[in-house]
Design an enzyme around this catalytic site. Structure first.
Site, PDB file in Angstrom:
ATOM      1  CB  SER A   1      50.529  23.906  46.271  1.00  0.00           C
ATOM      2  OG  SER A   1      50.550  24.162  44.913  1.00  0.00           O
TER       3      SER A   1
ATOM      4  CG  HIS B   1      46.137  21.950  44.179  1.00  0.00           C
ATOM      5  ND1 HIS B   1      46.367  23.294  44.295  1.00  0.00           N
ATOM      6  CD2 HIS B   1      47.368  21.374  44.164  1.00  0.00           C
ATOM      7  CE1 HIS B   1      47.660  23.511  44.334  1.00  0.00           C
ATOM      8  NE2 HIS B   1      48.294  22.373  44.264  1.00  0.00           N
TER       9      HIS B   1
ATOM     10  CG  ASP C   1      43.649  25.441  44.623  1.00  0.00           C
ATOM     11  OD1 ASP C   1      43.400  24.550  45.451  1.00  0.00           O
ATOM     12  OD2 ASP C   1      44.734  25.523  44.014  1.00  0.00           O
TER      13      ASP C   1
HETATM   14  N1  ARG Z   1      50.663  23.464  42.001  1.00  0.00           N
HETATM   15  C1  ARG Z   1      51.912  23.605  42.650  1.00  0.00           C
HETATM   16  C2  ARG Z   1      51.916  22.794  43.944  1.00  0.00           C
HETATM   17  O1  ARG Z   1      51.068  21.926  44.080  1.00  0.00           O
HETATM   18  C3  ARG Z   1      52.298  25.032  42.808  1.00  0.00           C
HETATM   19  C4  ARG Z   1      52.725  25.607  41.542  1.00  0.00           C
HETATM   20  C5  ARG Z   1      53.020  27.049  41.621  1.00  0.00           C
HETATM   21  N2  ARG Z   1      53.641  27.379  40.391  1.00  0.00           N
HETATM   22  C6  ARG Z   1      54.156  28.555  40.080  1.00  0.00           C
HETATM   23  N3  ARG Z   1      54.762  28.689  38.942  1.00  0.00           N
HETATM   24  N4  ARG Z   1      54.100  29.557  40.924  1.00  0.00           N
HETATM   25  O2  ARG Z   1      52.814  22.857  44.741  1.00  0.00           O
END
Ligand code: ARG
Length: 301
Positions: free
Chosen positions: A228, A78, A127
């Site tokens: 992420s 992503h 992902d």
């Molecule tokens: N989707 C987020 C990113 O693109 C990461 C989120 C992780 N969230 C969590 N509560 N551990 O960086």
């Protein structure tokens, strides 16, 4: 057999049989310091020598990632919502700062982005992505992290570490690499927690087989936006093994809202296969090109 044909045959054998794809290194996980990331602390130099930052050409940090081979980075699919064009991105290897002007770090271009086909199809699972680097990283700059065996399963409650430059509080990225320890949580409990006070999600399965959860019931410590793609590593027999890739969560560090990670053992075989195939393609096509050349010569013996 004449001397010509003999040497041609040897050349062919060397070209097609002798070239292997990229295989994972035997040397991995040599952390020099064994020992919003929200609620974490500044990391020390050399403790997480596989951590990289995925950034735009303008040097804006997008995601984390990990070196698994001198030419390959593991990250999340992503992270490439904006573009699938490798030219758009760069990788910062080495160092602790989010900024590019740090000594002893390298900014490397990417030659290939491989997004897992499952992610392309349904966006719920898969992902995970592999990035091939333009130039291999030097051993002085980074050490690859070890990958788990496909059957690696760790008990719930195992303390693992997640690292990154993601938000430490509302929308503010960290300047220095952060580290925090989070316990693994079984998928069933995680699923139940994520459904608490979420009637609109009733009946939906959130945690897929290729995901794993980590975090505290009370929240406070977690990965967050900007982390992420980064690694969740656990120490197995004194070796750091990457068990997860930061993927998603409902907010960050909230009570009853554990972080969700891509389950790396689920993809170990895909990773091995992809690395192996990547260079095999060249050698196979080179061999095929030479066969029509060689056949008439061999026939003339
Ligand atoms: N989707 C987020 C990113 O693109 C990461 C989120 C992780 N969230 C969590 N509560 N551990 O960086």
């Amino acid at each position: 057999m004449g001397p010509w044909a003999g040497s041609l045959l040897i050349l062919l054998l060397q070209l097609s049989g002798g070239t292997q794809g990229d295989v994972l290194p035997a040397e991995c996980s040599n952390s020099r310091d064994p020992g919003r990331i929200v609620g974490g602390q500044d990391a020390h130099a050399g403790r997480w020598p596989w951590q990289v930052s995925l950034r735009t050409r303008l040097q804006e940090h997008i995601c984390g990632g990990s070196i698994i081979h001198p030419r390959w980075v593991l990250t999340a699919a992503h992270c490439f919502l904006e573009s699938h064009n490798p030219w758009f991105y760069q990788i910062k290897v080495g160092g602790l700062s989010r900024y590019p002007t740090e000594p002893n770090t390298t900014i490397t271009a990417i030659s290939k982005i491989i997004i897992h086909p499952e992610y392309r199809q349904n966006w719920l699972s898969g992902d995970i992505a592999l990035l091939q680097l333009d130039t291999p990283v030097q051993p002085s700059q980074a050490t690859p992290v070890c990958l788990p065996e496909p059957q690696t399963a760790l008990p719930n409650g195992t303390s693992c570490w997640v690292t990154g430059w993601g938000s430490t509080q509302e929308r503010v990225l960290a300047d220095t690499l952060q580290e925090v320890t989070v316990p693994l949580l079984d998928s069933e409990t995680c699923e139940q927690l994520l459904h608490l006070e979420q009637p609109s999600l009733a009946g939906m399965q959130l945690i897929q087989d290729d995901m794993l959860c980590a975090g505290y019931g009370g929240g406070k410590k977690d990965s967050c936006q900007g982390d992420s793609g980064g690694p969740l590593v656990c120490s197995i027999n004194h070796t750091w093994v990457q068990i997860g890739i930061v993927s998603w969560g409902f907010g960050c560090a909230k009570p009853n809202r554990p972080g969700v990670y891509t389950r790396v053992p689920f993809y170990t075989e895909w990773i091995h296969r992809t690395l192996n195939d990547s260079t095999h393609v060249h050698s196979a096509s080179l061999g095929l090109l030479l066969v029509p050349l060689a056949v008439p010569l061999l026939g003339a013996l």
